[in-house]
Structures are given as structure tokens and as C-alpha cells.
Design a protein around this motif. Sequence first.
Motif, PDB file in Angstrom:
ATOM      1  N   GLY A  15       0.938  -1.109   0.028  1.00 25.34           N
ATOM      2  CA  GLY A  15       0.036  -0.129   0.221  1.00 25.34           C
ATOM      3  C   GLY A  15       0.826   1.355   0.268  1.00 25.34           C
ATOM      4  O   GLY A  15       2.134   1.138  -0.031  1.00 25.34           O
ATOM      5  N   GLN A  16       0.115   2.414   0.014  1.00 27.70           N
ATOM      6  CA  GLN A  16       0.913   3.651  -0.090  1.00 27.70           C
ATOM      7  C   GLN A  16       1.819   3.856   0.936  1.00 27.70           C
ATOM      8  O   GLN A  16       3.112   4.404   0.895  1.00 27.70           O
ATOM      9  CB  GLN A  16       0.287   4.798  -0.624  1.00 27.70           C
ATOM     10  N   LEU A  17       1.264   3.729   2.327  1.00 25.93           N
ATOM     11  CA  LEU A  17       1.945   4.034   3.439  1.00 25.93           C
ATOM     12  C   LEU A  17       3.035   2.840   3.686  1.00 25.93           C
ATOM     13  O   LEU A  17       4.370   3.094   3.905  1.00 25.93           O
ATOM     14  CB  LEU A  17       1.284   3.808   4.605  1.00 25.93           C
ATOM     15  N   ARG A  72       0.112  -8.516   0.863  1.00 21.15           N
ATOM     16  CA  ARG A  72      -1.092  -9.203   1.092  1.00 21.15           C
ATOM     17  C   ARG A  72      -1.150 -10.640   0.466  1.00 21.15           C
ATOM     18  O   ARG A  72      -1.547 -11.661   0.972  1.00 21.15           O
ATOM     19  CB  ARG A  72      -2.189  -8.405   0.462  1.00 21.15           C
ATOM     20  N   VAL A 101       1.186 -12.326   3.491  1.00 22.22           N
ATOM     21  CA  VAL A 101       0.269 -12.549   4.664  1.00 22.22           C
ATOM     22  C   VAL A 101      -1.175 -11.902   4.489  1.00 22.22           C
ATOM     23  O   VAL A 101      -1.227 -10.530   4.236  1.00 22.22           O
ATOM     24  CB  VAL A 101       1.077 -12.105   5.987  1.00 22.22           C
ATOM     25  N   ASP A 102      -2.170 -12.646   4.481  1.00 22.26           N
ATOM     26  CA  ASP A 102      -3.478 -12.242   4.316  1.00 22.26           C
ATOM     27  C   ASP A 102      -3.895 -11.906   5.931  1.00 22.26           C
ATOM     28  O   ASP A 102      -4.032 -12.960   6.730  1.00 22.26           O
ATOM     29  CB  ASP A 102      -4.122 -13.234   3.735  1.00 22.26           C
ATOM     30  N   ILE A 103      -4.095 -10.608   6.423  1.00 23.97           N
ATOM     31  CA  ILE A 103      -4.475 -10.396   7.912  1.00 23.97           C
ATOM     32  C   ILE A 103      -5.442 -11.230   8.269  1.00 23.97           C
ATOM     33  O   ILE A 103      -6.129 -11.331   9.486  1.00 23.97           O
ATOM     34  CB  ILE A 103      -4.428  -9.120   8.286  1.00 23.97           C
ATOM     35  N   ALA A 122      -2.082  -2.715   6.555  1.00 25.95           N
ATOM     36  CA  ALA A 122      -3.039  -3.348   5.743  1.00 25.95           C
ATOM     37  C   ALA A 122      -4.365  -2.924   5.982  1.00 25.95           C
ATOM     38  O   ALA A 122      -4.900  -3.026   7.308  1.00 25.95           O
ATOM     39  CB  ALA A 122      -2.887  -4.727   6.136  1.00 25.95           C
ATOM     40  N   ALA A 123      -5.390  -2.500   5.108  1.00 25.58           N
ATOM     41  CA  ALA A 123      -6.708  -2.181   5.281  1.00 25.58           C
ATOM     42  C   ALA A 123      -7.622  -2.304   4.230  1.00 25.58           C
ATOM     43  O   ALA A 123      -6.988  -2.355   3.108  1.00 25.58           O
ATOM     44  CB  ALA A 123      -6.697  -0.833   5.920  1.00 25.58           C
ATOM     45  N   THR A 167      -9.377   0.027   2.248  1.00 26.96           N
ATOM     46  CA  THR A 167      -9.384   1.651   2.259  1.00 26.96           C
ATOM     47  C   THR A 167     -10.319   2.294   1.348  1.00 26.96           C
ATOM     48  O   THR A 167     -10.309   3.772   1.211  1.00 26.96           O
ATOM     49  CB  THR A 167      -7.973   2.141   2.171  1.00 26.96           C
ATOM     50  N   VAL A 174      -2.765   1.809  12.094  1.00 22.70           N
ATOM     51  CA  VAL A 174      -3.032   3.037  11.447  1.00 22.70           C
ATOM     52  C   VAL A 174      -4.586   3.114  11.446  1.00 22.70           C
ATOM     53  O   VAL A 174      -5.081   2.358  10.920  1.00 22.70           O
ATOM     54  CB  VAL A 174      -2.548   3.234  10.051  1.00 22.70           C
ATOM     55  N   SER A 175      -5.326   4.032  12.214  1.00 27.88           N
ATOM     56  CA  SER A 175      -6.539   4.341  11.877  1.00 27.88           C
ATOM     57  C   SER A 175      -7.014   5.734  11.174  1.00 27.88           C
ATOM     58  O   SER A 175      -6.048   6.258  10.575  1.00 27.88           O
ATOM     59  CB  SER A 175      -7.221   3.901  13.197  1.00 27.88           C
ATOM     60  N   TYR A 210     -16.855   2.464   6.296  1.00 28.19           N
ATOM     61  CA  TYR A 210     -15.401   2.411   6.410  1.00 28.19           C
ATOM     62  C   TYR A 210     -14.805   2.931   7.945  1.00 28.19           C
ATOM     63  O   TYR A 210     -14.170   2.131   8.525  1.00 28.19           O
ATOM     64  CB  TYR A 210     -14.699   3.161   5.397  1.00 28.19           C
ATOM     65  N   LYS A 213     -13.310   0.459  10.977  1.00 29.28           N
ATOM     66  CA  LYS A 213     -11.905   0.893  11.410  1.00 29.28           C
ATOM     67  C   LYS A 213     -11.984   1.048  12.991  1.00 29.28           C
ATOM     68  O   LYS A 213     -11.109   0.767  13.729  1.00 29.28           O
ATOM     69  CB  LYS A 213     -11.370   2.297  10.815  1.00 29.28           C
ATOM     70  N   THR A 266      -4.926   9.055  11.302  1.00 24.04           N
ATOM     71  CA  THR A 266      -4.538   9.881  10.395  1.00 24.04           C
ATOM     72  C   THR A 266      -5.684  10.493   9.360  1.00 24.04           C
ATOM     73  O   THR A 266      -6.781   9.950   9.513  1.00 24.04           O
ATOM     74  CB  THR A 266      -3.068   9.656   9.830  1.00 24.04           C
ATOM     75  N   LEU A 294      -4.509  10.757   3.359  1.00 22.97           N
ATOM     76  CA  LEU A 294      -3.043  10.356   3.087  1.00 22.97           C
ATOM     77  C   LEU A 294      -2.720  10.450   1.596  1.00 22.97           C
ATOM     78  O   LEU A 294      -3.556  10.093   0.773  1.00 22.97           O
ATOM     79  CB  LEU A 294      -2.866   9.187   3.576  1.00 22.97           C
TER      80      LEU A 294
END
Length: 283
Positions: free
Chosen positions: A11-13, A33, A36-38, A60-61, A63, A100-101, A126, A130, A149, A152
Motif C-alpha cells: 500500500g502507499q504507506l 497481501r 500474509v493475508d491478515i 493493511a486495510a 481503504t 494506523v486508523s 469504512y 476501522k 491520520t 493520506l
Amino acid sequence: MKKVMVFGSNGQLGKTIQDFINKDDFDFRFFSRSEVDITDKNSLKSAFNELGFDYCVNCAAYTNVEEAEKNIEEAFLINAEGVKNIAEVCSDRQVKLIHVSTDYVFDGEKRKPYSTFDSTNPINQYGKSKLKGELYIQELLKNYYIIRTSWLYSLYGKNFLKTIISKIENDITLNVTTQEEGTPTSCADLAMFILHIITVDDLPYGIYNFSANGSTTWFGFAQEIVRNHDTKKLDKILPTKSFKTFAKRPEYSVLELKDTEKYYGVLNSWKKSIKTIIEHYKN
Ligand SMILES: NC(=O)c1ccc[n+]([C@@H]2O[C@H](COP(=O)([O-])OP(=O)(O)OC[C@H]3O[C@@H](n4cnc5c(N)ncnc54)[C@H](OP(=O)(O)O)[C@@H]3O)[C@@H](O)[C@H]2O)c1
């Protein structure tokens, strides 16, 4: 040397964190992903097979705020149940979690910057998913950092800054909403804060707000991008109030930064961070 695992590394972060690590200071393992798939606890546990991790950073989220209104189950599976899985394994293995939330845990009615003590009341799926993830972490773990945050952007993936640049490069005129007020945040600034938490290793656990300083609307954000990228095209950005979206969005979601600045120093202004990233973009 601190040993750190990162989920959602494509992801971007996740990608931005990879740009900032100094391999002499940290021992990082990045998991995309496909690695590892959370939501799959066995897959998640396998990442912890290697022992000795000090920190787990969850980037991972699910988004896509618009799609989350339709794919409610999937949004909750990733943003709530996936996060619960991470919290459980971190608790078992005594690994500190940095998660990250989002500012979208708030309803936007306050009209003054939200502190970490303000009541949450998400108004879209969403935000609800979260928030549920945050609550699982607080229930299952003591050693956690939840970083809320907002807005982004980065050089990677799909984000507002890249969309605006690509449209104006193609001479497309854009109507951008003035209805929401919030703060654009550079993934680079957030990545530095995450690395700071790991480096100092003694910040009090809990919830932190993190964004740039100041606030604007999406229209103001778009104007600032264009002003830095190609000022001649400023007339391509037009303000609009009526921008129909599927998901409801908080009209105000500025985050109060005093507590974070107490531990981290003064944060960049949103305009300064946009300037910095666009200079990179041009090079
Ligand atoms: N973007 C924003 O404006 C914004 C604002 C406030 C807060 N946040 C939060 O900031 C964090 C980072 O966001 P971002 O913008 O970097 O998001 P992003 O670019 O969409 O990256 C999210 C990453 O998570 C991965 N992922 C999705 N489901 C997964 C699963 N089940 N297992 C493992 N990985 C999975 C995605 O993989 P695929 O690409 O393969 O799907 C993607 O690489 C998220 O927690 C987000 O909620 C974002």
C-alpha cells in the motif's frame, strides 16, 4: 537493533516506510497481501514464526470508502476481524503493535479539532469498520499505538494528489468539493513518525493523532497541488458544493495535534509537505 514486521507493505504507506528505513538502524520484514493475508490467522501466525520481533506495524486495510458501503462484510473482515487477529497474535508473542486508523471514526459535528479523548461516531461503513478494529486492539492489548491520520497522499498507489496531477497533465477541468474540511497528510511524514516511535521505544502507549498542521478543503488541497505542480493550470480547478458520493463523509475531521507534538515536536504545515512531495515528483 529493533526487529519490525510490516503488514500491507504494497500500500502507499507500506511502500513509503520502505523508502525511509535505514538498514543499519532497523531489521525490517515487509509482508504484502499475497504473503500474509491478515484475515487468515494461520497465514498471519506464519509471519511470526521467525522469533524476536519488537514491533508489528499494520498498514493493511480495506481503504475504499465508497466501495465499503456495498462490501460491508469485506470491510469489516479486514478492518475489524483482521486487526483482531493481529492483536491476538501480538498479545501471544508480546510484540508491540503500531496500527494506523482514521479521522473517519468521527462524525464531523464538533467543528473544532478532534482530540483523542473525543467521542467517536463514524457515519460510514469504512469508519465503523476501522473503529471496530481500534476497539479490538484496546480490548486485547496493552502495548499498542493507534495512530489516527487523515487524507493520506504519496508518490505511490492511487491517491488524491496523483489523481489531480494526472488530470491536469491531461488538461481536464475538475470540480472539487469545498464541503469537507480536513488535513492532507503526507505518507512520508507519517512514516517518519512511525519510525520515531520505534526508535525512541518509550512513547506512552495509546491513541495518537497524526496529520500535517492546518486544514483545508479538498478544493484547497487540489489548488495547492496544482500551484506547486504547474501554476498556469490553476484555472482547471473549480470549486463545487454539490459533490455526490455514495458514502457519507464527515464535513469536518481536523485532528488536534498538541499531544503528538508534545512527544514529537512541531509538525509540518500541510502546504510545506505538499511542496516537498511535488519537488520529489518532478525529479
Ligand atoms: N488513504 C487515506 O487517505 C487514509 C486516511 C486515513 C487513514 N488511512 C489508513 O492508513 C492506513 C494505510 O492506508 P493506505 O492509504 O496506505 O492504504 P492502501 O494504499 O489502500 O494500502 C492498503 C494495503 O493493505 C492491503 N490489504 C488489504 N487487505 C489485506 C489483507 N486482508 N491482508 C493483508 N493486506 C491487505 C492492500 O493490498 P491490495 O493492494 O493487494 O489490496 C494494500 O496494499 C490504513 O489503515 C488506512 O485505513 C488512510
